[in-house]
Design an enzyme around this catalytic site. Structure first.
Site, short mmCIF file in Angstrom:
data_model
loop_
_atom_site.label_atom_id
_atom_site.label_comp_id
_atom_site.label_asym_id
_atom_site.label_seq_id
_atom_site.Cartn_x
_atom_site.Cartn_y
_atom_site.Cartn_z
N ASP A 34 0.87 -1.19 0.00
CA ASP A 34 0.00 0.00 0.00
C ASP A 34 0.90 1.23 0.00
O ASP A 34 2.11 1.11 0.22
CB ASP A 34 -0.92 -0.01 1.24
CG ASP A 34 -2.27 0.66 0.93
OD1 ASP A 34 -2.26 1.71 0.26
OD2 ASP A 34 -3.30 0.14 1.36
N TYR A 141 -15.00 7.24 -11.42
CA TYR A 141 -14.83 5.92 -10.79
C TYR A 141 -15.47 4.84 -11.66
O TYR A 141 -14.88 3.80 -11.94
CB TYR A 141 -15.46 5.94 -9.39
CG TYR A 141 -15.31 4.65 -8.63
CD1 TYR A 141 -14.05 4.14 -8.32
CD2 TYR A 141 -16.43 3.93 -8.22
CE1 TYR A 141 -13.92 2.96 -7.61
CE2 TYR A 141 -16.31 2.76 -7.50
CZ TYR A 141 -15.05 2.27 -7.21
OH TYR A 141 -14.92 1.09 -6.51
#
Ligand code: SER
Length: 320
Positions: A34, A141
């Site tokens: 991450d 998105y």
């Protein structure tokens, strides 16, 4: 034995996926990557700071750990993507293309990329929307998720890379507090209730959206990952959902446990996003092809969320 790389590993899905994988596949190596590593992150896994846009670091990570499977979870969610569509394009589209290219070149065996109800847009019948309904999203998105699906299919057809995906509805979980999506009001509402606080909801009380509890979402991901490739009639775009509800329905279900819970409604720009999404999903393809079967109904989910949040965040004094 697999070497499993998770991108976006410390987000809402990744955090719980790590725990699930450690339970059911204890001999696999989990590489949790991450952009930031939390201080209290879990032992027994490899942790890598990785920005998925950095293809060379991604390639080195895949090569170093001899990665065999990737769960590509790194993504800018719907509400954040509308605030910064250029960043969302870069992370959700450019980096996904880069990841697929690198996975193919580095001989990764399989890649799983969650998609979303955001692939749909206004102009369709919004109830019991099936996987085959045309996808014409108007949000960045949604555009990026449709692109991810198309790229996954392309890499499969062109290069034989095993890429798979589900379209998730809103996901409800107690492990992390999601804030970048449109469906996240549900988790926020639970947390406010358990903490004895008033909740101001950014969606109208009658906004129905499809939803699912995290254990069922993880089961879906894991079942799809292990499904027989021959049986997949629809590689990248399996609709999965357990139920639909509106904010006012969730608030009254919570009040069965926390009678004094108060909610007010102040719709903001996220209402426009929600109004373009399905009210409910038809999961028929996933049921038929790989046995999708959610365990938690709406009431079971509400009860379990309140129990788990109470133990994590302390008891509410009004609680019954
Ligand atoms: N939960 C996501 C969002 O609200 C939808 O897939 O952005």
């Amino acid at each position: 034995m697999e070497n499993i790389l998770i991108t976006g590993a410390f987000g809402q899905v990744g955090t719980d996926l790590i725990t699930a994988l450690k339970d059911i596949k204890p001999h696999d190596t989990i590489i949790a990557s991450d952009i930031r590593i939390p201080q209290d992150s879990k032992p027994g896994i490899e942790q890598v700071i990785l920005d998925v846009r950095d293809q060379e670091s991604l390639r080195k990570t895949i090569s170093r750990y001899n990665v065999t499977r990737i769960y590509h979870l790194a993504s800018i969610l719907s509400a954040s993507a509308e605030k910064d569509p250029f960043l969302a394009y870069d992370v959700n589209i450019n980096a996904t293309f880069g990841l697929l290219k690198t996975a193919y070149k580095e001989h990764v065996a399989s890649v799983i990329i969650p998609s979303s109800i955001a692939v749909y847009g206004p102009g369709i019948s919004r109830d019991m929307v099936g996987s085959g309904v045309p996808t014409v999203p108007q949000t960045m998105y949604g555009i990026s998720k449709v692109t991810g699906e198309l790229l996954g299919n392309y890499f499969n057809r062109k290069f034989g890379l095993d890429v798979r995906g589900v379209r998730f509805p809103g996901l409800i979980s107690y492990g992390t507090v999601p804030t970048a999506g449109t469906t996240d009001y549900a988790v926020e509402m639970f947390i406010s209730a358990v903490e004895g606080k008033h909740y101001s909801c950014y969606l109208r009380p009658d906004t129905f959206l499809p939803m699912m509890y995290m254990p069922d979402a993880l089961n879906a991901l894991l079942k799809l990952s292990d499904a027989d490739s021959e049986k997949l009639t629809n590689r990248m775009s399996y609709n999965v959902s357990a139920y639909s509800f509106s904010p006012e329905q969730l608030a009254s279900a919570i009040r069965r446990y926390i009678p004094g819970f108060e909610v007010s409604y102040r719709p903001d720009e996220r209402q426009i996003i929600a109004d373009g999404w399905p009210r409910s999903l038809d999961s028929a393809d996933a049921i038929k092809d790989w046995g999708f079967s959610p365990e938690y109904g709406f009431n079971e989910m509400v009860s379990d969320m309140i129990t788990k949040l109470r133990s994590i965040r302390g008891r509410n004094k009004n609680a019954s």
